[in-house]
Design a protein around this motif. Structure first.
Motif, mmCIF file in Angstrom:
data_model
loop_
_atom_site.group_PDB
_atom_site.id
_atom_site.type_symbol
_atom_site.label_atom_id
_atom_site.label_comp_id
_atom_site.label_asym_id
_atom_site.label_seq_id
_atom_site.Cartn_x
_atom_site.Cartn_y
_atom_site.Cartn_z
ATOM 1 N N THR B 34 16.845 51.116 -7.457
ATOM 2 C CA THR B 34 17.343 49.986 -8.248
ATOM 3 C C THR B 34 18.592 50.393 -9.018
ATOM 4 O O THR B 34 18.882 51.568 -9.195
ATOM 5 N N GLU B 35 19.287 49.379 -9.480
ATOM 6 C CA GLU B 35 20.388 49.626 -10.409
ATOM 7 C C GLU B 35 20.369 48.521 -11.450
ATOM 8 O O GLU B 35 19.696 47.497 -11.277
ATOM 9 N N PHE B 36 21.089 48.720 -12.534
ATOM 10 C CA PHE B 36 21.147 47.721 -13.599
ATOM 11 C C PHE B 36 22.006 46.568 -13.105
ATOM 12 O O PHE B 36 23.138 46.761 -12.703
ATOM 13 N N TRP B 37 21.443 45.341 -13.135
ATOM 14 C CA TRP B 37 22.223 44.195 -12.649
ATOM 15 C C TRP B 37 22.336 43.094 -13.697
ATOM 16 O O TRP B 37 22.549 41.932 -13.383
ATOM 17 N N GLY B 38 22.187 43.464 -14.960
ATOM 18 C CA GLY B 38 22.492 42.518 -16.027
ATOM 19 C C GLY B 38 21.283 41.941 -16.736
ATOM 20 O O GLY B 38 21.401 41.022 -17.524
ATOM 21 N N THR B 39 20.112 42.471 -16.428
ATOM 22 C CA THR B 39 18.889 41.957 -17.038
ATOM 23 C C THR B 39 17.865 43.100 -17.072
ATOM 24 O O THR B 39 18.042 44.122 -16.407
ATOM 25 N N TYR B 40 16.777 42.904 -17.813
ATOM 26 C CA TYR B 40 15.711 43.910 -17.817
ATOM 27 C C TYR B 40 14.941 43.883 -16.485
ATOM 28 O O TYR B 40 14.222 44.812 -16.162
ATOM 29 N N ASN B 42 13.684 44.271 -12.930
ATOM 30 C CA ASN B 42 13.889 45.216 -11.841
ATOM 31 C C ASN B 42 12.530 45.537 -11.239
ATOM 32 O O ASN B 42 11.549 45.611 -11.985
ATOM 33 N N PRO B 43 12.428 45.778 -9.954
ATOM 34 C CA PRO B 43 13.448 45.595 -8.919
ATOM 35 C C PRO B 43 13.916 44.138 -8.841
ATOM 36 O O PRO B 43 13.269 43.246 -9.370
ATOM 37 N N GLU B 58 16.463 33.961 -19.876
ATOM 38 C CA GLU B 58 16.795 33.538 -21.247
ATOM 39 C C GLU B 58 17.251 32.093 -21.198
ATOM 40 O O GLU B 58 18.164 31.771 -20.437
ATOM 41 N N TRP B 68 12.794 33.526 -24.352
ATOM 42 C CA TRP B 68 12.846 34.489 -23.249
ATOM 43 C C TRP B 68 11.608 34.218 -22.420
ATOM 44 O O TRP B 68 10.478 34.463 -22.873
ATOM 45 N N PHE B 70 9.133 34.694 -19.376
ATOM 46 C CA PHE B 70 8.671 35.694 -18.414
ATOM 47 C C PHE B 70 7.801 35.013 -17.365
ATOM 48 O O PHE B 70 6.945 34.190 -17.701
#
Lengths: 801, 271
Positions: B34-40, B42-43, B58, B68, B70
């Protein structure tokens, strides 16, 4: 915690301030959810909307570093309301259990009159002369009181004067919290002042990691005492500790200023043990006060006997000279920041770094990493090769240039060894070994014990203060067992060789030993109580679970519980009794000081205070109870770095804060660093990431470091979500990806917009998931009392990379 | 035996992702890259190694503030499951307790389930060496629940956002919770009570399904129904016809061949 985790389910209103407990205490959060299930309201005060906020009933934003203004405003609201609607509050509690009625020295003056400082401030010494922070005593040495709370010198009126400036308008101007929202919090929380209602206050590093962190907590104490919330089921003040056994490490005094059991360290002004005892043992004329610290001689002598056995006798002052003596303020010289400054200056040559990763977790990472270069040797005891252990090969460093000899001793993890851990609720729970360690990894106990044996061996040949080492009993078995250590902690009757029942059996004549008096009673001749796992809830069904393990002191689950009853010993809340005087004895929890109810002549409720009363005014009362370094009342100051003038007084920052020697050279101002920054944690990673950033499943969840920025600030700076950004402070700069969010919003501070950004501090150059460390940005300044670094509010600049 | 179900209450979820890790731990699944894509979050997506995840969203709420939201993302274990309808090998099948069980050994890697699931859940993964492709998805912790244990995700959840039990009891709990929530969240809804015949993983939502990223009134795709109810039977019928036709062809051809041989023999005899 003054109470414990299960008890939180009994609360009617919970204020989570300076904590993001849903993320950082997820298992404990279960009990908060139980409280909510019973109708409790959760108020969440935080500069940022977090995962705790997502399940809170009320979200209350406030600018980082303004908690004292916020709580002070609530205190003012409650004082005003007590005067308007006294029946909504428990005034017997306030007048009988706290020092609200006590008369204070008329020469005492507070910040309202002295523009931000208290009487006795010495600008050259940078400390207070606390001579005016005293009670008025009568001819018998007993404090004069006004039970009507009207005397202008009584604590209640002085408190009122202190917080008169903390009106709703000023609270709004300083904190940025909207006025109507602030008033809603005041109404909700002050409703718990009624007998039968319980208000709980949860906090963590958001409260403590400031240059006035201890005063933040004092503010909570004042508020909770006015509301009669201390000592009752569902009430109290709960410090949510950040590691599963940091409470244990605090109790065992892995700190610069105390010995195990919260005994002060020896000072170089103490020439004999008696000097020390005179300096730290409170005496109190009013015998109705149990003044429990008057037992200090028994605890310190028993501690010395535990460590030195037969080498500690009356003739050598029980080994008094074996222990090092501190010069001046222990924390300003020997706590984390001071140690790293000394290391940086080349004064400290060797560093035994056990289960910690300061290269990521300490403030001012650049300075602290550079400090490691100055060491001759470094030993890291840890599960993985951390950033600290690998500082010598970190990006930008040529290992050939580093002279430090680095050793890494692999350590067993917590499931690979047995012993107790002490949680936030003071529960001491024995754990058994669940698995074998890989390779050569050993438990910390084995490592430290063997190291100690080797050091003892080397010192047989002599050396400075050699007998302080060679005379240590240091005998925990071959191999050492946690059982042997816990028994020593409990203590022995040295005349019989049997374990003492508890600390009431300890003596100051050298016939008893005890490794930590507060734990005494956990393992006596009956057995090891920390191993119990019985689910009996006790007679009052408040989730006490008194037979599950053991808690200190004396298995008292809710501390200050003598305040949970009226003067006759009847609980204020008969549906949630903690203790209850029935037929001549106490039922329920272990009572705080077993004396009869006060109406029958029993002792005062708060036994650890020399005067037996909880300190709303934290004055200079007796030895070891001289008030905090920065005042007898909390007072708002701005963080060391702030974009805002202090609107409460002319004193910008805490005059008594403790700064590292290098701090002044690296102080940022708002013209270059206009934004407030704060640091925090996420549930997926833990502390410096030394463990979690080596675990693939966790790195999958949170792979990279990021900076959280409001949409408004991002727009201003042309930053889009996921853009790389550079954050810079006077200490250094880092690069990371931006997380543009609605959960941060700019603050309106007295008509001016103040932006705040935040970031997790888990990342470093080791592990699977690598990233820049937030602590590159944080300053080498700390709290006036503890010197805990001000990680939570400092200044930065921000730009797109 | 009563159907079992999981109830996910998004109003109690703190998105700690204990469920994501507990699932991987119990089933021994690998971590996705995975990589950081602008949100918490992941995957970014479910995969053959990620059977449950939490989505983060959000939204601005009416008071100038933010909510927020979920939302769990995982197999919904439908009563009328498109994947079961289209699976040619019956690797996906209904377990007597109501959920959609999966026998990986039978999977032929055809990918029909991936294409037809109304919740876009099953994911395929190919083995680089053998080239064999298989799908995977939440197995409802079949080995745990058949041993009186809760599913791994449920066991881990610290806030009781996930609970497990008899489906009709959870429907009642879910409906009551929605009633409690309506005061603060007028769009609160129990998702999965009736959808697709009833889902065995139901969600208490605080917002409308769209806001949570869930399909409103999900249906088994018409082509999947066509597939199972029409085309497959037609297919089998066609196969049957072909076999019958081949059989008939064989008989006719054999008869012709025999006749030819007879005629040849007669001609030879005359010479």
């Amino acid at each position: 915690m003054t109470s414990h985790f299960n008890d939180v389910a009994n609360s009617d209103c919970i204020m989570a301030i300076g904590t993001n407990c849903a993320e950082n205490h997820p298992a404990a959060f279960h009990h908060i959810m139980k409280a909510k299930g019973r109708g409790a309201k959760l108020i969440n005060v935080d500069p940022r909307y977090t995962r705790t906020t997502a399940v809170a009933d009320l979200y209350v934003p406030l600018r980082s570093g303004t908690d004292i203004t916020f709580i002070g405003g609530m205190i003012k609201y409650v004082i005003d309301d007590i005067e308007k609607n006294p029946d909504n509050y428990n005034l017997i509690y306030v007048t009988e259990y706290t020092n609200a009625t006590f008369l204070v020295n008329p020469d005492y003056k507070g910040p309202a009159e002295l523009d931000g400082v208290f009487s006795g401030w010495d600008a050259t010494k940078k400390s207070y002369n606390k001579a005016t922070w005293t009670y008025q005593l009568d001819e018998n040495g007993i404090p004069r009181r006004d039970k009507t709370l009207k005397d202008p010198n009584c604590v209640f009126q002085l408190l009122k004067k202190q917080f008169a400036r903390y009106d709703v308008d000023r609270v709004n101007k300083i904190t940025g919290t909207p006025k109507d929202l602030f008033l809603e919090v005041c109404k909700l929380f002050s409703a718990t002042g009624k007998p039968g209602k319980a208000g709980n206050l949860l906090y963590a590093m958001g409260a403590t990691q400031h240059t006035y962190g201890a005063q933040n907590i004092r503010a909570y104490a004042v508020l909770q005492l006015l509301l009669g919330n201390m000592g009752i089921a569902g009430g109290g003040i709960q410090a949510l500790r950040g590691e599963h056994n940091v409470q244990g490490s605090t109790d065992m005094a892995l700190l610069a200023h105390i010995l195990p059991g919260y005994l002060p360290v020896f000072s170089n002004t103490d020439k004999t043990l008696q000097d020390y005892l005179n300096r730290v043992t409170p005496k109190w004329a009013d015998t109705r006060s149990l003044n429990w610290w008057s037992n200090t001689p028994k605890y310190i002598v028993s501690l010395l006997k535990a460590w030195y056995g037969d080498a500690a006798t009356k003739d050598n002052d029980f080994g008094f000279n074996y222990l090092p003596k501190v010069t001046g303020n222990a924390n300003s010289k020997h706590s984390h920041i001071a140690l790293f400054e000394a290391m940086y200056q080349g004064i400290i040559k060797g560093f035994l770094c056990i289960g910690q990763n300061p290269a990521v977790g300490g403030p001012n990472s650049v300075l602290e990493r550079d400090a490691l270069h100055k060491l001759d040797w470094l030993v890291c005891v840890d599960l993985w090769e951390t950033e600290t252990a690998s500082f010598w090969k970190r990006p930008g460093v040529n290992p050939a240039d580093v002279k430090t000899e680095v050793f890494v001793l692999p350590a067993a993890c917590h499931y690979e060894k047995e012993g107790t851990v002490t949680n936030s609720g003071r529960w001491v729970q024995w754990r058994y070994k669940g698995a074998n360690s890989p390779g050569d990894a050993k438990p910390d106990l084995d490592i430290i014990y063997e190291l100690g044996l080797k050091v003892k061996e080397v010192y047989q040949a002599g050396g400075p203060n050699a007998d302080a080492i060679t005379n240590l009993t240091w005998d925990y078995g071959h191999p050492p067992t946690a059982d042997a250590v816990l028994r020593e902690i409990n203590g022995y009757d040295l005349t019989t060789g049997k374990l003492v029942n508890n600390f009431t059996a300890l003596k100051d004549d050298g016939t008893t030993s005890c490794g930590e008096w507060v734990y005494s009673g956990c393992y006596n001749e009956t057995g090891n109580f920390t191993q119990r796992r019985e689910l009996d809830d006790g007679p009052y069904n408040i989730g006490l679970f008194s037979k599950w393990a053991w808690c200190w002191p004396l298995n008292r689950r809710i501390v200050y519980n003598r305040a949970s009853v009226d003067l006759n010993g009847e609980p204020w809340d008969k549906e949630h009794p903690v203790i209850w005087w029935k037929e001549g004895k106490w039922t329920g929890d272990v009572p705080d000081g077993g004396a009869k109810p006060m109406a029958e002549g029993g002792s005062y409720a708060f036994i650890m205070c020399p005067d037996g009363h909880a300190h709303i005014f934290g004055g200079n009362v007796a030895p070891r109870t001289a008030g905090l370094a920065d005042g007898p009342f909390p007072e708002h100051y701005e963080p060391w770095e702030s974009p805002v003038q202090n609107m409460m007084s002319g004193t910008q920052t805490n005059p008594a804060l403790l700064a590292g020697a290098s701090a002044a050279e690296q102080k940022g101002t708002a013209d270059k660093y206009p934004y407030v920054a704060t640091t925090y944690r996420v549930v997926e990673h833990w502390q410096s990431g030394a463990m979690t950033r080596h675990l693939p499943w966790l790195c999958e969840l949170m792979p990279e470091m990021f900076i959280e920025i409001s949409e408004e600030l991002a727009n201003e700076l042309g930053i889009k979500n996921v853009d790389k950004v550079i954050v810079e402070s006077a200490r250094g700069n880092i690069e990371a990806k931006a997380l543009v969010t609605k959960r941060f919003k700019p603050f309106q501070i007295d008509g001016k917009v103040v932006h705040e950004i935040g970031m997790p501090w888990h990342w470093g150059y080791a592990g699977i998931a690598k990233g820049d460390s937030a602590n590159v940005l944080t300053p080498h300044v700390g709290d006036a009392n503890t010197m805990i670094p001000e990680y939570k509010a400092f200044l930065v600049n921000l730009r797109k990379a | 035996m009563a159907d079992k179900a999981i109830l996910y209450d998004s109003s109690k979820c703190t998105a700690c992702r204990g469920c994501q890790v507990a699932c991987k731990q119990w089933w021994g699944l690998e971590a996705d890259k995975t990589e950081f894509w602008g949100t918490y979050e992941n995957p970014r997506d479910l995969s053959a190694d990620t059977w449950v995840k939490i989505r983060f969203n959000e939204i601005s709420n009416g008071n100038g503030g933010v909510d927020w939201i979920f939302t769990r993302q995982s197999c919904m274990h439908c009563t009328d499951a498109a994947c079961v309808r289209v699976c040619p090998t019956k690797a996906l099948y209904y377990y007597p307790l109501g959920f959609v069980a999966y026998d990986k050994d039978l999977c032929s890697g055809c990918g029909y389930c991936v294409e037809f699931c109304p919740f876009d859940v099953p994911r395929a993964k190919g083995n680089d060496i053998t080239g064999i492709r298989k799908i995977d998805k939440c197995r409802f912790c079949i080995d745990r629940i058949t041993n009186d244990l809760e599913p791994s995700c449920v066991k881990t959840c610290p806030t009781d956002a996930l609970i497990f039990g008899d489906r009709d009891e959870l429907v009642a709990i879910g409906k009551q919770r929605v009633q409690e929530l309506k005061a603060t969240y007028p769009d609160a809804y129990l998702y999965g009570e009736k959808e697709l015949g009833g889902l065995h993983v139901m969600y208490v939502l605080t917002q409308s399904p769209e806001v949570h990223g869930l399909p409103v009134d999900p249906q088994v795709p018409a082509t999947a129904i066509a597939w199972q109810d029409v085309i497959q039977p037609l297919g089998y019928a066609a196969i049957g016809l072909v076999v019958a036709g081949l059989g008939l062809n064989y008989l006719v051809a054999r008869a012709n061949a025999n006749k030819e041989a007879e005629v040849k023999a007669k001609v030879k005899a005359k010479e």
